[in-house]
Design a protein around this motif. Structure first.
Motif, PDB file in Angstrom:
ATOM      1  N   LEU A 100       0.831  -1.236   0.032  1.00 34.36           N
ATOM      2  CA  LEU A 100       0.069  -0.051  -0.132  1.00 34.36           C
ATOM      3  C   LEU A 100       0.984   1.448   0.099  1.00 34.36           C
ATOM      4  CD1 LEU A 100      -2.570  -1.173   2.812  1.00 34.36           C
ATOM      5  CD2 LEU A 100      -3.012  -0.955   0.279  1.00 34.36           C
ATOM      6  N   ASP A 101       0.343   2.448  -0.450  1.00 35.49           N
ATOM      7  CA  ASP A 101       1.373   3.541  -0.562  1.00 35.49           C
ATOM      8  C   ASP A 101       1.331   4.269   0.634  1.00 35.49           C
ATOM      9  OD1 ASP A 101       1.795   3.135  -3.264  1.00 35.49           O
ATOM     10  OD2 ASP A 101      -0.045   3.889  -3.941  1.00 35.49           O
ATOM     11  N   THR A 102       0.189   4.874   1.530  1.00 34.74           N
ATOM     12  CA  THR A 102       0.284   5.474   2.537  1.00 34.74           C
ATOM     13  C   THR A 102      -0.835   4.753   3.577  1.00 34.74           C
ATOM     14  OG1 THR A 102      -1.477   7.039   1.899  1.00 34.74           O
ATOM     15  CG2 THR A 102       0.898   7.655   1.347  1.00 34.74           C
ATOM     16  N   PRO A 103      -0.548   5.162   4.746  1.00 34.52           N
ATOM     17  CA  PRO A 103      -1.498   4.858   5.809  1.00 34.52           C
ATOM     18  C   PRO A 103      -2.737   5.608   5.787  1.00 34.52           C
ATOM     19  CG  PRO A 103       0.537   5.452   6.795  1.00 34.52           C
ATOM     20  CD  PRO A 103       0.730   5.573   5.366  1.00 34.52           C
ATOM     21  N   ASP A 104      -2.841   6.832   5.237  1.00 27.28           N
ATOM     22  CA  ASP A 104      -3.931   7.605   5.104  1.00 27.28           C
ATOM     23  C   ASP A 104      -5.183   6.997   3.861  1.00 27.28           C
ATOM     24  OD1 ASP A 104      -2.858   9.259   6.707  1.00 27.28           O
ATOM     25  OD2 ASP A 104      -1.940  10.438   5.176  1.00 27.28           O
ATOM     26  N   GLU A 105      -4.568   6.132   3.101  1.00 21.22           N
ATOM     27  CA  GLU A 105      -5.280   5.441   2.006  1.00 21.22           C
ATOM     28  C   GLU A 105      -5.584   4.104   2.095  1.00 21.22           C
ATOM     29  OE1 GLU A 105      -3.329   6.604  -1.583  1.00 21.22           O
ATOM     30  OE2 GLU A 105      -3.339   8.747  -1.432  1.00 21.22           O
ATOM     31  N   VAL A 106      -5.917   3.692   3.178  1.00 23.75           N
ATOM     32  CA  VAL A 106      -5.810   2.240   3.646  1.00 23.75           C
ATOM     33  C   VAL A 106      -7.607   2.001   3.341  1.00 23.75           C
ATOM     34  CG1 VAL A 106      -6.201   0.189   5.201  1.00 23.75           C
ATOM     35  CG2 VAL A 106      -4.027   1.776   5.063  1.00 23.75           C
ATOM     36  N   PRO A 107      -8.025   1.324   2.274  1.00 24.77           N
ATOM     37  CA  PRO A 107      -9.530   1.247   1.927  1.00 24.77           C
ATOM     38  C   PRO A 107     -10.530   0.495   2.997  1.00 24.77           C
ATOM     39  CG  PRO A 107      -8.463  -0.319   0.858  1.00 24.77           C
ATOM     40  CD  PRO A 107      -7.158   0.585   1.662  1.00 24.77           C
ATOM     41  N   THR A 108     -11.527   0.662   3.234  1.00 25.70           N
ATOM     42  CA  THR A 108     -12.135  -0.046   4.312  1.00 25.70           C
ATOM     43  C   THR A 108     -12.830  -1.514   3.458  1.00 25.70           C
ATOM     44  OG1 THR A 108     -14.541   1.060   3.257  1.00 25.70           O
ATOM     45  CG2 THR A 108     -13.401   2.124   5.028  1.00 25.70           C
ATOM     46  N   THR A 109     -12.738  -1.406   2.358  1.00 27.18           N
ATOM     47  CA  THR A 109     -12.877  -2.920   1.728  1.00 27.18           C
ATOM     48  C   THR A 109     -11.795  -3.293   0.855  1.00 27.18           C
ATOM     49  OG1 THR A 109     -14.986  -1.788   1.271  1.00 27.18           O
ATOM     50  CG2 THR A 109     -14.805  -4.132   0.765  1.00 27.18           C
ATOM     51  N   MET A 110     -11.451  -4.461   0.948  1.00 28.70           N
ATOM     52  CA  MET A 110     -10.345  -5.063   0.261  1.00 28.70           C
ATOM     53  C   MET A 110     -10.721  -6.273  -0.494  1.00 28.70           C
ATOM     54  SD  MET A 110      -7.428  -3.436   1.204  1.00 28.70           S
ATOM     55  CE  MET A 110      -6.025  -4.289   0.912  1.00 28.70           C
ATOM     56  N   GLU A 111     -10.190  -6.494  -1.651  1.00 30.72           N
ATOM     57  CA  GLU A 111     -10.715  -7.592  -2.526  1.00 30.72           C
ATOM     58  C   GLU A 111      -9.020  -8.650  -2.668  1.00 30.72           C
ATOM     59  OE1 GLU A 111     -11.584  -9.941  -6.377  1.00 30.72           O
ATOM     60  OE2 GLU A 111     -11.655  -7.608  -6.650  1.00 30.72           O
ATOM     61  N   LEU A 112      -9.181  -9.857  -2.165  1.00 29.14           N
ATOM     62  CA  LEU A 112      -8.018 -10.303  -2.346  1.00 29.14           C
ATOM     63  C   LEU A 112      -8.375 -11.841  -2.781  1.00 29.14           C
ATOM     64  CD1 LEU A 112      -4.802 -10.666  -1.853  1.00 29.14           C
ATOM     65  CD2 LEU A 112      -5.641 -11.728   0.439  1.00 29.14           C
ATOM     66  N   ASP A 113      -7.975 -12.211  -4.224  1.00 35.06           N
ATOM     67  CA  ASP A 113      -8.282 -13.428  -4.780  1.00 35.06           C
ATOM     68  C   ASP A 113      -9.692 -13.864  -4.761  1.00 35.06           C
ATOM     69  OD1 ASP A 113      -5.715 -14.038  -5.005  1.00 35.06           O
ATOM     70  OD2 ASP A 113      -5.085 -14.893  -3.338  1.00 35.06           O
ATOM     71  N   GLY A 114     -10.325 -12.931  -4.908  1.00 33.78           N
ATOM     72  CA  GLY A 114     -12.008 -13.061  -5.266  1.00 33.78           C
ATOM     73  C   GLY A 114     -12.790 -13.052  -3.841  1.00 33.78           C
ATOM     74  N   THR A 115     -11.885 -12.904  -2.932  1.00 32.17           N
ATOM     75  CA  THR A 115     -12.829 -12.683  -1.543  1.00 32.17           C
ATOM     76  C   THR A 115     -12.640 -11.167  -1.044  1.00 32.17           C
ATOM     77  OG1 THR A 115     -11.723 -14.907  -0.941  1.00 32.17           O
ATOM     78  CG2 THR A 115     -12.733 -13.369   0.961  1.00 32.17           C
ATOM     79  N   ASN A 116     -14.050 -10.864  -0.730  1.00 34.08           N
ATOM     80  CA  ASN A 116     -14.023  -9.435  -0.349  1.00 34.08           C
ATOM     81  C   ASN A 116     -13.662  -9.438   1.305  1.00 34.08           C
ATOM     82  OD1 ASN A 116     -14.600  -8.181  -2.871  1.00 34.08           O
ATOM     83  ND2 ASN A 116     -16.657  -9.010  -2.678  1.00 34.08           N
ATOM     84  N   TYR A 117     -13.015  -8.399   1.943  1.00 36.86           N
ATOM     85  CA  TYR A 117     -12.734  -8.180   3.268  1.00 36.86           C
ATOM     86  C   TYR A 117     -13.222  -6.890   3.603  1.00 36.86           C
ATOM     87  CZ  TYR A 117      -9.740 -12.314   2.859  1.00 36.86           C
ATOM     88  OH  TYR A 117      -9.272 -13.687   2.784  1.00 36.86           O
ATOM     89  N   PHE A 118     -14.163  -6.884   4.758  1.00 34.70           N
ATOM     90  CA  PHE A 118     -14.541  -5.555   5.154  1.00 34.70           C
ATOM     91  C   PHE A 118     -13.835  -5.353   6.260  1.00 34.70           C
ATOM     92  CE2 PHE A 118     -17.591  -8.069   2.772  1.00 34.70           C
ATOM     93  CZ  PHE A 118     -17.992  -7.159   1.651  1.00 34.70           C
ATOM     94  N   LEU A 119     -13.547  -3.940   6.682  1.00 43.19           N
ATOM     95  CA  LEU A 119     -12.768  -3.305   7.858  1.00 43.19           C
ATOM     96  C   LEU A 119     -13.796  -3.568   8.979  1.00 43.19           C
ATOM     97  CD1 LEU A 119     -10.366  -2.092   8.806  1.00 43.19           C
ATOM     98  CD2 LEU A 119     -11.718   0.317   8.525  1.00 43.19           C
ATOM     99  N   GLU A 120     -13.201  -4.172  10.011  1.00 43.18           N
ATOM    100  CA  GLU A 120     -13.938  -4.436  11.087  1.00 43.18           C
ATOM    101  C   GLU A 120     -13.499  -3.515  12.274  1.00 43.18           C
ATOM    102  OE1 GLU A 120     -13.103  -8.336  13.345  1.00 43.18           O
ATOM    103  OE2 GLU A 120     -15.059  -8.890  12.578  1.00 43.18           O
ATOM    104  N   GLU A 121     -12.091  -3.276  12.338  1.00 45.97           N
ATOM    105  CA  GLU A 121     -11.478  -2.675  13.344  1.00 45.97           C
ATOM    106  C   GLU A 121     -10.249  -1.869  12.784  1.00 45.97           C
ATOM    107  OE1 GLU A 121     -10.756  -3.364  17.888  1.00 45.97           O
ATOM    108  OE2 GLU A 121     -10.247  -5.069  16.840  1.00 45.97           O
TER     109      GLU A 121
END
Length: 168
Positions: A86-107
């Motif tokens: 990732l480029d900067t900690p300010d731009e960490v997204p709330t949803t990530m997709e990795l190998d077809g699986t969607n991850y949602f920010l929990e904490e």
């Protein structure tokens, strides 16, 4: 044995029983078992504000990370490092997709950490953490400290799947 020695042994207080080691108190050099795999603890990162520990576990060439956090009960999750950036900690997204699986920010949290042994971050300091979960209970974790990102993919571990084999 002399009479004096016998009286001394009767009056002496017995040694307190040794406190059983828990997963939360393991340090580098200890041996533990996670899901029937034996690991050596080679590093430890502790966040005292959250009462959480990340143990670096090594089995041969395989390195995994066991996250332990004490809340109402102890919560365990086992992570494997993955490649990515990732480029900067300010731009960490709330949803990530990795190998077809969607991850949602929990904490998302930050805190001062203390390190010992072999860890991804060689010295303590402020650490920022983003924890994600997918719909199928897979876990994803991002850590940032001193300008460096670490990405992990993992799963929950049941307390019955953990065992301290030998502690220092």
């Amino acid at each position: 044995m002399s009479l004096f020695q016998r009286i001394k042994n009767i009056v002496a207080k017995p040694e307190p029983p040794k406190q059983e080691r828990s997963m939360l108190s393991l340090v580098p050099g200890d041996i533990c078992e996670v899901s029937l795999v034996t690991y050596e603890v080679t590093g430890r990162i502790q966040n005292r504000q959250r009462n959480a520990v990340v143990l670096t576990l090594q089995d041969g060439n395989t390195i995994n990370y066991l996250h332990i956090e004490e809340r109402e009960k102890l919560i365990y999750s086992l992570y494997a490092p993955i490649d990515g950036r990732l480029d900067t900690p300010d731009e960490v997204p709330t949803t990530m997709e990795l190998d077809g699986t969607n991850y949602f920010l929990e904490e998302q949290y930050s805190g001062l950490v203390v390190t010992s042994g072999k860890t991804p971050f060689k010295q303590g300091g402020d650490q920022y953490v983003w924890q994600y979960q997918s719909d199928n209970s897979r876990l994803f974790r991002i850590e940032w400290q001193d300008g460096r990102f670490m990405l992990y993919e993992g799963q929950w571990i049941l307390p019955g799947d953990l065992k301290v084999i030998r502690g220092n």
